[in-house]
Write a protein that holds these residues in place. Structure first.
Motif, PDB file in Angstrom:
ATOM      1  N   ARG A   1       0.839  -1.184   0.000  1.00  0.00           N
ATOM      2  CA  ARG A   1       0.000   0.000   0.000  1.00  0.00           C
ATOM      3  C   ARG A   1       0.875   1.234   0.000  1.00  0.00           C
ATOM      4  NH1 ARG A   1       0.263  -2.992   4.473  1.00  0.00           N
ATOM      5  NH2 ARG A   1       0.846  -2.038   6.433  1.00  0.00           N
ATOM      6  N   VAL A   2       0.257   2.369  -0.141  1.00  0.00           N
ATOM      7  CA  VAL A   2       0.988   3.631  -0.144  1.00  0.00           C
ATOM      8  C   VAL A   2       0.419   4.525   0.930  1.00  0.00           C
ATOM      9  CG1 VAL A   2       1.517   5.688  -1.488  1.00  0.00           C
ATOM     10  CG2 VAL A   2       1.465   3.485  -2.595  1.00  0.00           C
ATOM     11  N   VAL A   3       1.274   5.122   1.727  1.00  0.00           N
ATOM     12  CA  VAL A   3       0.822   6.079   2.719  1.00  0.00           C
ATOM     13  C   VAL A   3       1.554   7.379   2.508  1.00  0.00           C
ATOM     14  CG1 VAL A   3       0.332   4.298   4.417  1.00  0.00           C
ATOM     15  CG2 VAL A   3       2.537   5.423   4.447  1.00  0.00           C
TER      16      VAL A   3
ATOM     17  N   TYR B   1      -5.842   3.199   0.714  1.00  0.00           N
ATOM     18  CA  TYR B   1      -4.539   3.582   0.169  1.00  0.00           C
ATOM     19  C   TYR B   1      -4.625   3.481  -1.355  1.00  0.00           C
ATOM     20  CZ  TYR B   1      -3.269   2.408   4.974  1.00  0.00           C
ATOM     21  OH  TYR B   1      -3.226   2.324   6.352  1.00  0.00           O
ATOM     22  N   ILE B   2      -4.901   4.560  -2.003  1.00  0.00           N
ATOM     23  CA  ILE B   2      -5.147   4.651  -3.445  1.00  0.00           C
ATOM     24  C   ILE B   2      -6.381   3.824  -3.815  1.00  0.00           C
ATOM     25  CG2 ILE B   2      -4.242   4.387  -5.783  1.00  0.00           C
ATOM     26  CD1 ILE B   2      -1.497   4.887  -4.801  1.00  0.00           C
ATOM     27  N   ASP B   3      -6.223   2.527  -4.073  1.00  0.00           N
ATOM     28  CA  ASP B   3      -7.373   1.687  -4.436  1.00  0.00           C
ATOM     29  C   ASP B   3      -7.484   0.460  -3.545  1.00  0.00           C
ATOM     30  OD1 ASP B   3      -5.158   0.321  -5.283  1.00  0.00           O
ATOM     31  OD2 ASP B   3      -5.832  -0.008  -7.347  1.00  0.00           O
ATOM     32  N   ASP B   4      -6.795   0.504  -2.406  1.00  0.00           N
ATOM     33  CA  ASP B   4      -6.717  -0.644  -1.499  1.00  0.00           C
ATOM     34  C   ASP B   4      -7.442  -0.303  -0.196  1.00  0.00           C
ATOM     35  OD1 ASP B   4      -6.026  -2.899  -0.120  1.00  0.00           O
ATOM     36  OD2 ASP B   4      -3.932  -2.324   0.188  1.00  0.00           O
ATOM     37  N   TYR B   5      -8.531  -1.016   0.082  1.00  0.00           N
ATOM     38  CA  TYR B   5      -9.359  -0.757   1.265  1.00  0.00           C
ATOM     39  C   TYR B   5      -8.997  -1.713   2.392  1.00  0.00           C
ATOM     40  CZ  TYR B   5     -12.570   2.384  -1.195  1.00  0.00           C
ATOM     41  OH  TYR B   5     -13.122   3.457  -1.871  1.00  0.00           O
TER      42      TYR B   5
END
Length: 535
Positions: free
Chosen positions: A141-143, A254-258
């Motif tokens: 993921r991206v934070v 995180y962008i498209d990750d729930y």
């Protein structure tokens, strides 16, 4: 500090045009920069594009219907899978940036979406979006760092999991390539209002049109790379977030990750049903292979992160022995945890602890793994530059040949960057392979290190003049070689696409790379994230 429309416009044009969302900018080497694309030049591009391709004009230019194409740029993930990114033509890209700026007062609500962990912010380097890379085994993921009192990923997990019994992860399937541009107005003004106001004069349809214009006027997909696409993504998924937040779910995106924390299994199932339902309103789907429900409590970090942290050199400076021991340990862990970015994490951590002696052995170690694990090439390039390590041309040749074989644009460009740093010469044979690959960015990297220009010129001359899309896919080469081209089609294309305007303004997207030229530059250290990698 809030993002205003002027900061947005400047940042999108000059600092988030090329794939530079990652905090460490290792999607693309510093051979490329759009900092010359100032707001003043952006305004001139917009004015020219408006006169040429305004869809509201009585007799619009043909490209108002066909749109432009983009450069393809393949980046390499930690598992060596490729990710296709795009670099749009400057003219339509500037127009999209201008459209977002002009309507920012209608869109800037995305900056206050508490559920989203990457959104527009003010940064010292003037980027609009900047992401810290994070990856575990499957929870990549991206934070974004920089918020006041922004908790670490572990702290957030502990806070949100308190009282919860189940942890849900769900990923939007091929999010950016699947985004339906006509869904942009649906998210901006609502489905009914958008359907009742379909004319091109309406602002919400202008955003849709400008986005489509980047890629052949197609309605499916937005480019991965420029931050404009992140903004479009935040608009659409932000509306999904609103519904889920109102329903009382405790989640982050995180962008498209729930990721959702639920008190019961029934609520976990309900979250997935509601998420799928809301995504469906914008014609998006869940990736069934990345949907998981796990019982809490769970460890805050992947097992390999904990093990690797214990193997890192403890002092400020690592000895050659410690470098070898750490990297050997990382290789072993990578084999045990193939879904984690172990080698890159270890390489970044060690790179910040090098002495003049240990830098040499570290560079040699990375050379051994770079051909098969090209994700370490940005770290190796950083060591080469900072510690003035001169690599053997034969080693660079071996790495470049392998990256070209697997069509890894980013890895080829990083290797060519090191050719420039080391003063190494790319052989005629490898230069021919670069030309055969038709990889625009690899050829542009050749131009940046001032080698084999004649071969690149010949390639540009061979492009089909009957299909403008062929030129669009190599617009960067045409722009940088305008003065070397005598063909009429090239000058006509440059005039109509805005590239001549950029040339007249002295804009170049290429930077040279030699040890002497970069010796005085100061860049932030490549610090290791606790978990490194990008989905």
């Amino acid at each position: 500090m809030p993002v205003d429309k002027d900061y947005l416009f400047e940042g999108l044009l000059g600092h988030n045009y090329f794939p530079m969302v990652k905090e460490k900018r290792d999607d693309i080497p510093p051979l490329f920069s759009s900092e010359g694309l100032t707001t003043e030049i952006g305004e001139k591009l917009i004015a020219q594009q408006t006169s040429l391709v305004d869809p509201c004009a009585p007799k619009p230019h043909s490209r108002a219907y066909s749109g432009y194409d983009q450069i393809e740029y393949r980046t390499t993930r930690f598992n060596n899978a490729s990710r296709l990114m795009h670099i749009p033509c400057p003219g339509p890209f500037a127009r999209l940036c201008g459209c977002l700026r002009d309507n920012w007062h209608e869109i800037n609500w995305i900056c206050s979406n508490d559920a989203s962990q990457i959104k527009p912010e003010v940064h010292a380097d003037k980027r609009v979006l900047r992401a810290t890379e994070v990856s575990g085994e499957v929870d990549q993921r991206v934070v974004v760092k920089g918020h006041d009192n922004f908790p670490t990923d572990a702290e957030r997990h502990l806070d949100m999991s308190f009282g919860a019994k189940y942890f849900v992860e769900a990923d939007v399937s091929s999010c950016f390539p699947s985004l339906y541009t006509h869904a942009i107005p649906w998210a901006l003004v609502g489905h009914k209002h958008a359907k009742d106001h379909k004319g091109p004069f309406h602002w919400h349809n202008q955003v849709d049109w400008c986005q489509r214009h980047l890629k052949r006027n197609e309605t499916h997909g937005v480019p991965v790379g420029p931050a404009t696409s992140n903004i479009i993504n935040e608009v659409i998924l932000g509306k999904v977030d609103e519904v889920l937040t109102t329903a009382g779910y405790k989640f982050v995106r995180y962008i498209d990750d729930y990721k959702c924390y639920c008190p019961s299994r029934d609520m976990a199932d309900e979250f997935l049903r509601d998420l799928e339902k809301e995504l469906g309103k914008y014609l998006l789907l869940l990736n069934s292979k990345k949907v998981t429900i796990e019982e809490l409590p769970l460890a805050t970090k992947s097992e390999w992160v904990t093990e690797m942290a214990a193997r890192l050199p403890s002092g400020d400076i690592a000895t050659s022995r410690e470098v070898i021991a750490c990297m050997d340990g990382a290789m072993g862990l990578q084999n045990r945890f193939p879904a984690g970015s172990v080698i890159k994490y270890a390489a970044r951590a060690v790179a910040n602890k090098l002495s003049a002696e240990s830098a040499g052995i570290f560079a040699k170690y990375l050379l051994q793994v770079a051909a098969d694990a090209p994700i370490v090439l940005p770290v190796l390039a950083d060591v080469v530059r900072r510690h003035r390590q001169v690599l053997q041309t034969s080693h660079l040749d071996a790495i470049l040949e392998r990256q070209l074989f697997f069509r890894r644009s980013d890895s080829a460009c990083w290797t060519l960057y090191m050719y420039g740093l080391c003063g190494a010469v790319v052989s005629d044979g490898l230069a021919d392979e670069i030309i055969k690959s038709k990889d625009c960015m690899a050829m542009a990297a050749l131009l940046a290190i001032k080698q084999h220009k004649d071969k690149v010129v010949d390639f540009v001359k061979s492009l089909s003049t009957a299909i403008p899309y062929d030129a669009d896919q190599h617009w960067l080469l045409i722009h940088e070689l305008q003065v070397d081209m005598s063909e009429d089609w090239c000058h006509t294309y440059a005039e109509q696409s805005g590239l001549k305007l950029l040339a007249d303004e002295g804009v170049s997207f290429l930077r040279t790379a030699t040890m002497d030229e970069l010796a005085e530059e100061v860049e932030p250290e490549m610090e290791a994230s606790e978990e490194d990698g990008l989905p």
